[in-house]
Enzyme design. Sequence first.
Site, PDB file in Angstrom:
ATOM      1  N   CYS A 136      22.478   7.195   0.300  1.00 10.29           N
ATOM      2  CA  CYS A 136      21.132   7.769   0.442  1.00 10.29           C
ATOM      3  C   CYS A 136      20.462   7.306   1.730  1.00 10.29           C
ATOM      4  O   CYS A 136      19.970   6.177   1.813  1.00 10.29           O
ATOM      5  CB  CYS A 136      20.287   7.386  -0.775  1.00 10.29           C
ATOM      6  N   CYS A 139      16.762   6.470   1.463  1.00  6.56           N
ATOM      7  CA  CYS A 139      16.489   5.168   0.861  1.00  6.56           C
ATOM      8  C   CYS A 139      16.784   4.031   1.845  1.00  6.56           C
ATOM      9  O   CYS A 139      16.032   3.073   1.933  1.00  6.56           O
ATOM     10  CB  CYS A 139      17.372   4.939  -0.371  1.00  6.56           C
ATOM     11  N   ASP A 140      17.905   4.118   2.539  1.00  6.12           N
ATOM     12  CA  ASP A 140      18.429   2.944   3.237  1.00  6.12           C
ATOM     13  C   ASP A 140      18.442   3.045   4.758  1.00  6.12           C
ATOM     14  O   ASP A 140      18.697   2.045   5.437  1.00  6.12           O
ATOM     15  CB  ASP A 140      19.870   2.662   2.756  1.00  6.12           C
TER      16      ASP A 140
END
Length: 310
Positions: A136, A139-140
């Site tokens: 993701c 997200c990261d």
Amino acid sequence: MAFVDERDVVILGSGPAGLTAALYAARANLRPLVLKGIDAGGQLMLTTEVENYPGFPNAILGPELMERMEKQAARFEAELLHQEATRVDLTSSAFRIWSGDEEWTARAVIVATGAKARMLGLDSERRLLGHGVSTCATCDGFFFRGQELLVVGGGDSALEEALFLTRFATKVTVVHRRDSLRASKIMQERAFAHDKIEFAWDSVVEEILGDGQVAGARLRNVRTAEARDIAAGGIFVAIGHTPNTSLFEGQLEMSNGYLVVQEPTTRTSVEGVFAAGDVVDFIYRQAITAAGMGCQAAIDAERFLESRGR
Ligand code: NAP
């Protein structure tokens, strides 16, 4: 005859959608039962820092966030069992749910069984998941400022991740197993035009390199059989997702394997069965959107039960 426990609401799944549904249903006094599933906590259990869940200005670890959500639901007397639903029968209004030999009936069901990111299946990938291997970018990506990155895949997800990662990375190499992309033309044009994006065509990741943290990958060209090592601080696997819906095959309407809901509600094709989170959503896939849908599903279930005289 086996004892059958009768419930108002049974919730399947314990990611952000399932646990938020549990919290709301519990606070509506519906005494929900949550079958947490084998991968309890869902995809956030595979992440490290979560920096984009509102309310945690200093970030929170994915597993800790899920533990807190579970505690919050349990505080209002949601009952959580570390069991997986193995069979459901949604054909009569007393829905039947089994976990092995155990059976429950429910007047309303909330399906929040999530999805799984498809993975390459390498030992090194498993070992380094959350340590430079991610599924993701939203997200990261932020953690990889100033680094060279790899994205695996040739679909829209891969190009979307690659384009997003150019905000942080110095270079993004898209590793694709063929010499043409599956992604839509518009995404292809954007990716080809971007000066930070390169392509490793006809290539598969044979091994993710790094001891404790990703340092790169060994790529193999599938045409020439030639191998080469490429340095990278992170590797984003974007080869698609599989929704966890096999249990509902032939019982709930699906599209490409995802459950179909009557938007903007969480109603499925069976009255009294609601669905929330990544089992429905193939677009946003965020913890916060899943939690939001879980809340909607609990409210939908509550109103449904009320209309049935609960
Ligand atoms: P997808 O379209 O199924 O693409 C998966 C990609 O991963 C394909 O290029 C495939 O290669 C590759 N792949 C699959 N298994 C692999 C493996 N084991 N090793 C190496 N490569 C592998 O999945 P997606 O990109 O997640 O998209 C899913 C759906 O969501 C699509 O309909 C897509 O259009 C949509 N979507 C849209 C947007 C957008 O419009 N912004 C964004 C994301 C997703 P092959 O090409 O060789 O099969």
